[in-house]
Every structure is written in C-alpha cells, then in structure tokens.
Enzyme design. Structure first.
Site, PDB file in Angstrom:
ATOM      1  N   ARG A  52       0.869  -1.194   0.000  1.00 43.93           N
ATOM      2  CA  ARG A  52       0.000   0.000   0.000  1.00 43.93           C
ATOM      3  C   ARG A  52       0.899   1.235   0.000  1.00 43.93           C
ATOM      4  NH1 ARG A  52      -3.209  -2.535   5.042  1.00 43.93           N
ATOM      5  NH2 ARG A  52      -4.455  -4.020   3.865  1.00 43.93           N
ATOM      6  N   ARG A 145     -10.117   4.002   5.222  1.00 45.55           N
ATOM      7  CA  ARG A 145      -8.691   3.743   5.052  1.00 45.55           C
ATOM      8  C   ARG A 145      -8.298   3.834   3.571  1.00 45.55           C
ATOM      9  NH1 ARG A 145      -6.220  -1.740   7.500  1.00 45.55           N
ATOM     10  NH2 ARG A 145      -6.848  -2.548   5.469  1.00 45.55           N
ATOM     11  N   ARG A 156     -12.879  -9.071   2.757  1.00 45.58           N
ATOM     12  CA  ARG A 156     -12.401  -8.887   4.132  1.00 45.58           C
ATOM     13  C   ARG A 156     -13.570  -8.858   5.124  1.00 45.58           C
ATOM     14  NH1 ARG A 156      -6.732  -6.505   4.493  1.00 45.58           N
ATOM     15  NH2 ARG A 156      -5.860  -7.225   2.545  1.00 45.58           N
TER      16      ARG A 156
HETATM   17  P1  ADP Z   1      -5.878  -3.323  10.941  1.00 48.23           P
HETATM   18  O1  ADP Z   1      -4.387  -3.185  11.109  1.00 48.23           O
HETATM   19  O2  ADP Z   1      -6.501  -4.112  12.037  1.00 48.23           O
HETATM   20  O3  ADP Z   1      -6.276  -3.804   9.580  1.00 48.23           O
HETATM   21  P2  ADP Z   1      -5.850  -0.394  11.007  1.00 48.23           P
HETATM   22  O4  ADP Z   1      -4.967  -0.128  12.180  1.00 48.23           O
HETATM   23  O5  ADP Z   1      -5.274  -0.176   9.639  1.00 48.23           O
HETATM   24  O6  ADP Z   1      -6.510  -1.859  11.098  1.00 48.23           O
HETATM   25  O7  ADP Z   1      -7.163   0.511  11.195  1.00 48.23           O
HETATM   26  C1  ADP Z   1      -8.159   0.584  10.177  1.00 48.23           C
HETATM   27  C2  ADP Z   1      -8.591   2.050  10.021  1.00 48.23           C
HETATM   28  O8  ADP Z   1      -9.333   2.446  11.165  1.00 48.23           O
HETATM   29  C3  ADP Z   1      -7.430   3.013   9.890  1.00 48.23           C
HETATM   30  O9  ADP Z   1      -7.750   4.004   8.938  1.00 48.23           O
HETATM   31  C4  ADP Z   1      -7.293   3.607  11.304  1.00 48.23           C
HETATM   32  O10 ADP Z   1      -6.789   4.938  11.258  1.00 48.23           O
HETATM   33  C5  ADP Z   1      -8.737   3.578  11.801  1.00 48.23           C
HETATM   34  N1  ADP Z   1      -8.892   3.355  13.253  1.00 48.23           N
HETATM   35  C6  ADP Z   1      -8.194   2.511  14.042  1.00 48.23           C
HETATM   36  N2  ADP Z   1      -8.649   2.535  15.319  1.00 48.23           N
HETATM   37  C7  ADP Z   1      -9.669   3.435  15.334  1.00 48.23           C
HETATM   38  C8  ADP Z   1     -10.553   3.920  16.356  1.00 48.23           C
HETATM   39  N3  ADP Z   1     -10.486   3.487  17.613  1.00 48.23           N
HETATM   40  N4  ADP Z   1     -11.490   4.822  16.007  1.00 48.23           N
HETATM   41  C9  ADP Z   1     -11.575   5.253  14.741  1.00 48.23           C
HETATM   42  N5  ADP Z   1     -10.788   4.861  13.722  1.00 48.23           N
HETATM   43  C10 ADP Z   1      -9.837   3.950  14.011  1.00 48.23           C
HETATM   44  P1  5GP Z   2      -3.253  -6.790   5.480  1.00 47.68           P
HETATM   45  O1  5GP Z   2      -3.317  -7.198   4.030  1.00 47.68           O
HETATM   46  O2  5GP Z   2      -4.441  -5.953   5.890  1.00 47.68           O
HETATM   47  O3  5GP Z   2      -1.929  -6.189   5.870  1.00 47.68           O
HETATM   48  O4  5GP Z   2      -3.352  -8.136   6.349  1.00 47.68           O
HETATM   49  C1  5GP Z   2      -4.415  -9.018   6.142  1.00 47.68           C
HETATM   50  C2  5GP Z   2      -4.467 -10.053   7.255  1.00 47.68           C
HETATM   51  O5  5GP Z   2      -3.286 -10.834   7.217  1.00 47.68           O
HETATM   52  C3  5GP Z   2      -4.523  -9.442   8.653  1.00 47.68           C
HETATM   53  O6  5GP Z   2      -5.521 -10.139   9.382  1.00 47.68           O
HETATM   54  C4  5GP Z   2      -3.177  -9.722   9.252  1.00 47.68           C
HETATM   55  O7  5GP Z   2      -3.227  -9.913  10.635  1.00 47.68           O
HETATM   56  C5  5GP Z   2      -2.814 -11.014   8.535  1.00 47.68           C
HETATM   57  N1  5GP Z   2      -1.382 -11.306   8.509  1.00 47.68           N
HETATM   58  C6  5GP Z   2      -0.339 -10.455   8.355  1.00 47.68           C
HETATM   59  N2  5GP Z   2       0.827 -11.109   8.417  1.00 47.68           N
HETATM   60  C7  5GP Z   2       0.522 -12.409   8.633  1.00 47.68           C
HETATM   61  C8  5GP Z   2       1.307 -13.605   8.818  1.00 47.68           C
HETATM   62  O8  5GP Z   2       2.530 -13.610   8.797  1.00 47.68           O
HETATM   63  N3  5GP Z   2       0.615 -14.754   9.009  1.00 47.68           N
HETATM   64  C9  5GP Z   2      -0.745 -14.821   9.041  1.00 47.68           C
HETATM   65  N4  5GP Z   2      -1.309 -15.997   9.248  1.00 47.68           N
HETATM   66  N5  5GP Z   2      -1.502 -13.724   8.874  1.00 47.68           N
HETATM   67  C10 5GP Z   2      -0.886 -12.541   8.677  1.00 47.68           C
END
Ligand code: ADP
Ligand code: 5GP
Length: 207
Positions: A52, A145, A156
């Site tokens: 990304r 996001r 997802r």
């Molecule tokens: P994940 O890593 O679990 O996929 P992210 O940390 O990327 O999720 O969070 C998804 C989106 O939600 C991001 O744009 C982040 O800035 C936003 N976000 C995360 N926590 C909160 C919260 N408590 N309230 C509002 N927005 C949030």
């Molecule tokens: P994203 O594409 O949003 O970065 O990740 C998608 C999912 O893959 C998330 O649920 C994240 O926790 C999971 N993920 C990231 N790295 C790993 C890994 O090494 N192993 C597994 N099993 N899941 C992962």
C-alpha cells in the site's frame, strides 16, 4: 505433537495480535512501538500482496512473489503461513529470531488461521484479540482507510464475520479488546502487557 522446527526460541514471551482487517491492529501496534521502542520488536511477515502507499519492504512486510514464498515454505523457513483474501501471508523463523535476538518482546500481527497454527507450535505467545465495536464500524473504517478495492473490502468483511464469531471461542484468546475509542483500547493493551514490559525493561537496563 510438538514440531521441532518451531521450538521455543530464547527471549521474552511473544505477543500475538489478531482480529479482523480494519479493527485497528496496526494503529495500536504503532502506538505501542512508538512508546516502547526499546521493549517491543515487530515480526515482519512475508506477503504476496502488493504494497500500500507508504508501506516499506522489510519494515511493514517482506513483499515477495508467490513462487518465492512457496519455495521458502517448502524449505521449512516459516513458522506458519496462511492464504488470506487471495494472498499468502506468513511468519518466518528469521523474523521472530531477529526480534528475540535483541531481547525484545516479539509482536506478531496475524490472522485467525495463523493463531490456530501458532497454537500447534512451541512459541507460547500471549494471544490478544482486537475487535471492532461492530461489523458496520469495521466497514466504515475499511472504507475510510481507502486501501481496498470494493472486491477486496467485501472479501475482508466476509472473513471478518466468520472470524469475529470464532474469536469468541473459549480459550482462543487470553485477552479480548474492543477497539471503540482508540485511547481506551490502547490503555487496555498496555495494561495487558504491563507485567512483561516491566520485566523486559528491568532485564535490559541491567545488561
Ligand atoms: P488493521 O491493522 O486491524 O487492519 P488499522 O490499524 O489499519 O486496522 O485501522 C483501520 C482504520 O481504522 C485506519 O484508517 C485507522 O486509522 C482507523 N482506526 C483505528 N482505530 C480506530 C478507532 N479506535 N477509532 C476510529 N478509527 C480507528
Ligand atoms: P493486510 O493485508 O491488511 O496487511 O493483512 C491481512 C491479514 O493478514 C490481517 O488479518 C493480518 O493480521 C494477517 N497477517 C499479516 N501477516 C501475517 C502472517 O505472517 N501470518 C498470518 N497468518 N496472517 C498474517
């Protein structure tokens, strides 16, 4: 049966963060690493998905081809791997060892398949579940996001619906955190890790 390739490695107890995509795992993790950079180290996973904007190879993920990843898995280089929403993800032994060698708490951000697979190893981490307040909030966060195509977003959300139920299974997680208000959720995360943080701080100060 215990698998010798995943024998517990030296160092403090690792931490697994898991929960639906968009729940806020990376956001919480970044806050934690910023506040405690001398305590935690991130296990940099491998993935076949495209980076990304802003994501750095070797820092956020090791971005690899499916062929390279499969070769690494066949070669026994991975502790666990999973297919998630059309891409491969996996934790290499080297990723975890790199963190543990520095005597830091290794944090793994992995999906539910990863959680189940890690449970079959000797890694023995603390399992923390990060959940959104609702599926609607999750959808809003993923849309805001702006990282996913409509197809990826729908996939997802579908996975999230199943995993949110699965994560409630008794014994699946040691700690459950609902990330509604970010500061509250971060406070809960810190509270869950306080004991380990203090142990690592003390050991690293005296060494
Ligand atoms: P994940 O890593 O679990 O996929 P992210 O940390 O990327 O999720 O969070 C998804 C989106 O939600 C991001 O744009 C982040 O800035 C936003 N976000 C995360 N926590 C909160 C919260 N408590 N309230 C509002 N927005 C949030
Ligand atoms: P994203 O594409 O949003 O970065 O990740 C998608 C999912 O893959 C998330 O649920 C994240 O926790 C999971 N993920 C990231 N790295 C790993 C890994 O090494 N192993 C597994 N099993 N899941 C992962």
């Amino acid at each position: 049966m215990r698998d010798s390739k995943t024998k517990a490695m030296a160092g403090p107890r690792p931490v697994v963060l898991s929960g639906p995509s968009g729940a806020g795992k990376s956001t919480l993790l970044k806050k934690l690493m910023q506040e405690y950079d001398s305590v935690f180290g991130f296990s940099v996973s491998h993935t076949t998905r495209t980076p990304r904007p802003g994501e750095q190879d070797g820092k956020d993920y090791h971005f690899v081809t499916r062929e390279a990843m499969q070769a690494g898995i066949n070669n026994g280089e991975f502790i666990e791997s999973a297919e998630f929403s059309g891409n491969m993800y996996g934790t290499s032994k080297a990723a975890v060892q790199a963190v543990q060698a520095k005597n830091l708490i290794c944090i793994l951000d992995i999906d539910m398949q990863g959680v189940k697979n890690i449970k079959r190893t000797d890694l023995n981490p603390l399992y923390i579940s990060i959940q959104p307040p609702s599926i609607d909030v999750l959808e809003n966060r993923l849309r805001h996001r702006k990282t996913e195509s409509e197809e990826s977003l729908q996939r997802r959300l579908q996975i999230a619906t199943v995993d949110m139920e699965l994560s409630k299974e008794p014994g699946m997680f040691d700690v459950q955190i609902v990330n509604d208000n970010l500061e509250d959720a971060y406070g809960q995360l810190k509270h869950a890790l306080l004991e380990e943080i203090n142990v690592v701080k003390k050991v690293n100060m005296s060494s």
